[in-house]
Each structure stands twice: as C-alpha cells, then as structure tokens.
Motif scaffolding. Structure first.
Motif, PDB file in Angstrom:
ATOM      1  N   ASP A   1       1.832  19.782   2.236  1.00  0.00           N
ATOM      2  CA  ASP A   1       0.253  19.869   1.594  1.00  0.00           C
ATOM      3  C   ASP A   1       0.070  18.405   1.126  1.00  0.00           C
ATOM      4  OD1 ASP A   1       0.003  22.301   2.668  1.00  0.00           O
ATOM      5  OD2 ASP A   1       0.250  23.318   0.657  1.00  0.00           O
ATOM      6  N   VAL A   2      -1.229  17.926   1.662  1.00  0.00           N
ATOM      7  CA  VAL A   2      -1.311  16.333   1.023  1.00  0.00           C
ATOM      8  C   VAL A   2      -2.638  16.614   0.328  1.00  0.00           C
ATOM      9  CG1 VAL A   2      -1.879  14.082   1.640  1.00  0.00           C
ATOM     10  CG2 VAL A   2      -0.396  15.472   3.359  1.00  0.00           C
ATOM     11  N   TYR A   3      -2.570  15.894  -1.041  1.00  0.00           N
ATOM     12  CA  TYR A   3      -3.677  15.709  -1.760  1.00  0.00           C
ATOM     13  C   TYR A   3      -4.060  14.356  -2.158  1.00  0.00           C
ATOM     14  CZ  TYR A   3      -2.901  20.639  -3.194  1.00  0.00           C
ATOM     15  OH  TYR A   3      -2.695  22.160  -2.856  1.00  0.00           O
ATOM     16  N   LEU A   4      -4.937  13.987  -1.627  1.00  0.00           N
ATOM     17  CA  LEU A   4      -5.294  12.395  -1.725  1.00  0.00           C
ATOM     18  C   LEU A   4      -6.577  12.242  -2.545  1.00  0.00           C
ATOM     19  CD1 LEU A   4      -5.646   9.311  -0.915  1.00  0.00           C
ATOM     20  CD2 LEU A   4      -6.194  10.235   1.428  1.00  0.00           C
ATOM     21  N   CYS A   5      -6.515  11.258  -3.603  1.00  0.00           N
ATOM     22  CA  CYS A   5      -7.821  10.855  -4.143  1.00  0.00           C
ATOM     23  C   CYS A   5      -7.984   9.323  -4.595  1.00  0.00           C
ATOM     24  CB  CYS A   5      -7.971  11.599  -5.582  1.00  0.00           C
ATOM     25  SG  CYS A   5      -9.599  11.556  -6.521  1.00  0.00           S
ATOM     26  N   GLY A   6      -8.764   8.621  -3.633  1.00  0.00           N
ATOM     27  CA  GLY A   6      -8.799   7.329  -3.926  1.00  0.00           C
ATOM     28  C   GLY A   6     -10.331   6.620  -3.155  1.00  0.00           C
ATOM     29  N   PRO A   7     -10.282   5.422  -3.110  1.00  0.00           N
ATOM     30  CA  PRO A   7     -11.400   4.973  -2.542  1.00  0.00           C
ATOM     31  C   PRO A   7     -11.376   5.105  -0.924  1.00  0.00           C
ATOM     32  CG  PRO A   7      -9.858   3.211  -3.277  1.00  0.00           C
ATOM     33  CD  PRO A   7      -9.450   4.462  -3.755  1.00  0.00           C
ATOM     34  N   PRO A   8     -12.694   5.122  -0.329  1.00  0.00           N
ATOM     35  CA  PRO A   8     -12.721   5.295   0.821  1.00  0.00           C
ATOM     36  C   PRO A   8     -11.845   4.433   1.961  1.00  0.00           C
ATOM     37  CG  PRO A   8     -14.862   5.016   0.026  1.00  0.00           C
ATOM     38  CD  PRO A   8     -14.145   4.717  -1.021  1.00  0.00           C
ATOM     39  N   PRO A   9     -11.577   3.199   1.820  1.00  0.00           N
ATOM     40  CA  PRO A   9     -10.602   2.619   2.626  1.00  0.00           C
ATOM     41  C   PRO A   9      -9.306   3.198   2.651  1.00  0.00           C
ATOM     42  CG  PRO A   9     -11.794   0.980   1.219  1.00  0.00           C
ATOM     43  CD  PRO A   9     -12.194   2.446   0.718  1.00  0.00           C
ATOM     44  N   MET A  10      -8.917   3.592   1.188  1.00  0.00           N
ATOM     45  CA  MET A  10      -7.602   4.292   1.032  1.00  0.00           C
ATOM     46  C   MET A  10      -7.492   5.559   2.039  1.00  0.00           C
ATOM     47  SD  MET A  10      -5.610   5.444  -2.059  1.00  0.00           S
ATOM     48  CE  MET A  10      -4.044   6.283  -2.139  1.00  0.00           C
TER      49      MET A  10
ATOM     50  N   TYR B   1      -6.335  17.807   1.689  1.00  0.00           N
ATOM     51  CA  TYR B   1      -7.282  17.892   0.986  1.00  0.00           C
ATOM     52  C   TYR B   1      -7.410  16.519   0.133  1.00  0.00           C
ATOM     53  CZ  TYR B   1      -5.402  22.581   0.816  1.00  0.00           C
ATOM     54  OH  TYR B   1      -4.849  23.756   1.386  1.00  0.00           O
ATOM     55  N   TYR B   2      -8.543  15.987   0.245  1.00  0.00           N
ATOM     56  CA  TYR B   2      -8.992  14.756  -0.214  1.00  0.00           C
ATOM     57  C   TYR B   2     -10.200  14.618  -0.856  1.00  0.00           C
ATOM     58  CZ  TYR B   2     -12.037  14.016   3.932  1.00  0.00           C
ATOM     59  OH  TYR B   2     -13.118  14.283   4.891  1.00  0.00           O
ATOM     60  N   GLU B   3     -10.246  13.637  -1.753  1.00  0.00           N
ATOM     61  CA  GLU B   3     -11.521  13.375  -2.560  1.00  0.00           C
ATOM     62  C   GLU B   3     -11.703  11.974  -2.557  1.00  0.00           C
ATOM     63  OE1 GLU B   3     -13.982  15.323  -5.192  1.00  0.00           O
ATOM     64  OE2 GLU B   3     -12.608  14.911  -6.776  1.00  0.00           O
ATOM     65  N   ARG B   4     -12.939  11.365  -2.354  1.00  0.00           N
ATOM     66  CA  ARG B   4     -12.857   9.790  -2.171  1.00  0.00           C
ATOM     67  C   ARG B   4     -14.164   9.482  -3.205  1.00  0.00           C
ATOM     68  NH1 ARG B   4     -14.476   9.435   3.929  1.00  0.00           N
ATOM     69  NH2 ARG B   4     -16.317  10.705   4.037  1.00  0.00           N
ATOM     70  N   PHE B   5     -13.972   8.162  -3.827  1.00  0.00           N
ATOM     71  CA  PHE B   5     -15.138   7.543  -4.495  1.00  0.00           C
ATOM     72  C   PHE B   5     -15.340   6.397  -4.001  1.00  0.00           C
ATOM     73  CE2 PHE B   5     -12.323   5.232  -7.085  1.00  0.00           C
ATOM     74  CZ  PHE B   5     -11.095   5.986  -7.178  1.00  0.00           C
TER      75      PHE B   5
ATOM     76  N   TYR C   1       0.869  -1.124   0.026  1.00  0.00           N
ATOM     77  CA  TYR C   1       0.018  -0.106  -0.044  1.00  0.00           C
ATOM     78  C   TYR C   1       0.943   1.229  -0.055  1.00  0.00           C
ATOM     79  CZ  TYR C   1      -3.680  -3.324   0.887  1.00  0.00           C
ATOM     80  OH  TYR C   1      -4.397  -4.389   0.975  1.00  0.00           O
ATOM     81  N   VAL C   2       0.344   2.356  -0.514  1.00  0.00           N
ATOM     82  CA  VAL C   2       1.192   3.566  -0.592  1.00  0.00           C
ATOM     83  C   VAL C   2       1.779   3.748   0.814  1.00  0.00           C
ATOM     84  CG1 VAL C   2       0.022   4.367  -2.729  1.00  0.00           C
ATOM     85  CG2 VAL C   2      -0.903   5.085  -0.251  1.00  0.00           C
ATOM     86  N   THR C   3       1.149   3.830   1.915  1.00  0.00           N
ATOM     87  CA  THR C   3       1.486   4.329   3.155  1.00  0.00           C
ATOM     88  C   THR C   3       3.281   3.402   3.488  1.00  0.00           C
ATOM     89  OG1 THR C   3       0.086   2.859   3.930  1.00  0.00           O
ATOM     90  CG2 THR C   3      -0.707   4.943   3.964  1.00  0.00           C
TER      91      THR C   3
ATOM     92  N   ASP D   1      -9.259   6.630   4.537  1.00  0.00           N
ATOM     93  CA  ASP D   1      -9.209   6.145   6.063  1.00  0.00           C
ATOM     94  C   ASP D   1      -7.945   5.347   6.339  1.00  0.00           C
ATOM     95  OD1 ASP D   1     -11.986   6.826   5.847  1.00  0.00           O
ATOM     96  OD2 ASP D   1     -12.663   4.536   6.000  1.00  0.00           O
ATOM     97  N   ALA D   2      -7.393   4.755   5.723  1.00  0.00           N
ATOM     98  CA  ALA D   2      -5.970   4.180   5.966  1.00  0.00           C
ATOM     99  C   ALA D   2      -4.893   5.278   5.880  1.00  0.00           C
ATOM    100  CB  ALA D   2      -5.312   2.799   4.863  1.00  0.00           C
ATOM    101  N   VAL D   3      -5.250   6.261   5.250  1.00  0.00           N
ATOM    102  CA  VAL D   3      -3.858   7.392   4.976  1.00  0.00           C
ATOM    103  C   VAL D   3      -4.267   8.232   6.327  1.00  0.00           C
ATOM    104  CG1 VAL D   3      -3.271   9.450   4.043  1.00  0.00           C
ATOM    105  CG2 VAL D   3      -3.516   7.440   2.493  1.00  0.00           C
ATOM    106  N   ARG D   4      -5.538   8.552   6.830  1.00  0.00           N
ATOM    107  CA  ARG D   4      -5.760   9.325   7.978  1.00  0.00           C
ATOM    108  C   ARG D   4      -5.228   8.769   9.237  1.00  0.00           C
ATOM    109  NH1 ARG D   4     -11.609  12.314   7.055  1.00  0.00           N
ATOM    110  NH2 ARG D   4     -10.902  13.736   8.104  1.00  0.00           N
TER     111      ARG D   4
END
Ligand code: FES
Length: 349
Positions: free
Chosen positions: A301-310, A329-333, A285-287, A312-315
């Motif tokens: 500055d963190v920009y995160l875009c991915g599915p909800p589990p990702m 900043y994040y966006e999830r799908f 995983y990315v982390t 949550d995992a990053v947070r």
C-alpha cells in the motif's frame, strides 16, 4: 462498548459518530442527524452499501441481492444491518451535502510558532472543544487566514489522540498565510479552522506499506506514524518511508522519525536530498532509493504526499517498473502562492 465510526463521504468530508453495542451504523447516523443513503433499512435493497476501510463488525442479516458474498469478502458492507465490533472507517456512497451534514468549525489558539528554516514553519494550536475534533491521520483542515477571508489547507502532523494540533507550513513569496505568519502572527491569536477533510488517510495495515513524502508532505505521514505508535498494536507488516527534499535545510522532524523507528516495530525510513552539494548519504530523488523489498512485487500500500512533479514521477516509476501497487493513495500540493494550499487529490487505487 461504544465504538467510534468515521463516515468518509465522496466530497472528502468526514463525520464521526458513536455507535452503541448492538446498534446499527445507520441508526447511530440517524441519531446524529446524518442522512446516509438508505431505503429499505432491512438488508434487502443495497442502497446503503458502503466500503469498510478499517475495523471489524458483525455484518447482520441481508439477502444476496443487497450484498453478494464476493462484495462482503472485498470489504463492502450494509450500514443498515452492521454493528461495529471495533472503531470503523466507512467510505459512504454520496456526498456530505446529500447526507445533509456539513463541515465543522473550530476556534483555535496559537500556542507556538516555530521556524525550522526561513521557508518552513511549525504551527502548534490548541482547541477548546478538542474532544469534538475527531480526524483520521492524514486528513487536513482549512484554516482561515486572519484578516483576509482566505482559507489555506494544512494536513495535521499531530496524531488524532494528541491534545495539541500541529501543522507544517511551507511558505511562499507573498502568500497570504506566509505574510500573516511572518508579519502578524503571535502566540494567543485565534484562528478559525474547518474540517476535517480528505480521503488521504491511513487504512488498516493489511500488507507492507511504503510512505513517500516530498518536503512538507511529510506532515500527514507523521500523523499516520503517531497513530501507529500510540495504538500499541504491532503492525504485522513492514512500513518504510522515503522522505525527499530539495536542500538539507528542508529536512524537518527527523528526530520524530527516529523516535517512531524505535516505537514502531518494522518501521524504517530514508531521507534523500536532491541538492548535489548536500553531504547527505542519499542524494537524488526518492525513486532512486527504492529497493525491490519496498516494492514487494506490487503487494504494497503506497501513501504519497508531495508536489505534483513528485506524484507524476512516482506514477511513471511504477509504470516503468511494470508494477501496480495494491493501493495507491496520494495527495499533492501545488507550488508557488498556492503551495500553502494542499490541493486534495484523494485516493486512487
Ligand atoms: Fe436497503 Fe440497507 S437500506 S440494504
């Protein structure tokens, strides 16, 4: 010189206005029939207070009751007094509806439909009145799926200055967009788009940037990189991307990332594949592949875009590391049928 000012509203809508030399943002907004919050128009009440996400301006005259020095230093400003000295992005208090402005509609034509793999498509569109379609890199459009009356939302993967509009689409079993693309879509088809929408957009690079992308979540970040590459301005800080996917075949636009690594000084990226069978040098995983330099003790500055589990995992990862990034900043799908619908989660500091 006329400057373009993006007014980003609380409901995620963005409208762009042209501001003439020495004109205030409020006057230009008024001419464009956009009723941003105003009262005294004299720098006395603070009703119009906004936040400048990027750009430079002359703040004008006002009293401390309207805007304190600390607020001004933090980036707050008064549209009724300020004149832009560059293009600006302003976060306006209030919704677009309150400002009596709405979403813009565009008719687009399919120029290309490319399948990277069975589950990922690249859609290239042209728009006749392209000059009227302004957006910030990272934002998305709502696309009306022909013959269904249903909308799906997709982030631009192309940059704001490119003529063509490009989108990456992850398919979903029985999804309405999936069915349209696989069974009916053809070059020349007309699509109706609405937008631009979203507060997940690139801010001015004021410290190191960490981009985290999951799957087709790489799309808005490609738009951000295109903006950085085409601006010709060398970022003053390093920008690193960690792009994670499940299988090798999910990796797309790696050549574009390689090109950006050549064009943008200080930009580096890693691709990470979760599948243990993958031959990729970085697995998991990315982390698992973030280095202390990428975290920079939180000055990032963190920009995160991915599915909800990702997301949550990053947070959790940041919490476990005991580090709070300067901006997150994040966006999830969501996954499944609504995977086609990028759920906009906005920005969180
Ligand atoms: Fe009163 Fe701007 S409207 S300070």
């Amino acid at each position: 010189m006329t400057h373009k000012v993006a007014l980003s509203f609380e409901d995620g809508l963005t409208r762009f206005i042209d501001v003439l030399p020495h004109e205030t943002v409020a006057d230009a907004a008024y001419k464009a029939r956009i009723n941003i919050p105003l009262d005294c128009r004299d720098g006395a009440c603070g009703t119009c207070k906004a936040f400048c996400e990027s750009g430079t301006y002359d703040g004008g005259d006002y009293i401390d009751e309207a805007l304190t020095d600390d607020e001004a230093d933090a980036g707050y400003c008064l549209p009724c007094q300020m004149s832009p000295e560059s293009d600006l992005v302003l976060r306006i208090s209030g919704t677009a509806e309150m400002a009596k402005t709405g979403i813009q509609k565009f008719t687009a034509r399919i120029e290309r439909l490319h399948w990277y793999a069975d589950n990922t498509a690249g859609l290239t569109l042209s728009v006749e009145n392209r000059d009227k379609l302004n957006f910030l890199p990272g934002q998305y459009m709502n696309v009306l799926v022909p013959g269904t009356g249903i909308e799906r939302s997709y982030s631009f993967s192309s940059g704001p200055e490119e003529r063509e509009l490009r989108f990456l689409i992850r398919t979903a079993p029985d999804g309405v967009m999936t069915t349209y693309l696989k069974e009916r879509a053809a070059v020349g088809d007309q699509l109706v788009l609405e937008g631009p929408v979203g507060s997940f957009f690139l801010r001015e690079v004021r410290r190191p940037v960490l981009m985290l992308a999951g799957g087709t979540g790489v799309a808005p970040q490609l738009a951000m990189l295109e903006k950085l590459a085409s601006s010709g301005v060398q970022p003053a800080f390093p920008i690193h991307m960690a792009y994670g996917v499940t299988f090798d075949t999910d990796l797309v636009e790696v050549e574009a990332l390689e090109r950006y690594a050549e064009l943008i000084p200080g930009f580096t990226f890693d691709t990470i594949v979760a599948d243990p069978q993958s031959a990729a040098p970085k697995k998991g995983y990315v982390t698992q592949h973030l280095l202390p330099a990428h975290l920079n003790d939180g000055d990032v500055d963190v920009y995160l875009c991915g599915p909800p589990p990702m997301v949550d995992a990053v947070r959790r990862y940041w919490a476990d590391a005991g580090i709070t990034p300067a901006n997150f900043y994040y966006e999830r799908f969501a996954v499944g049928e609504v995977q086609e619908h990028n759920v906009h989660a906005g920005a969180a500091a």
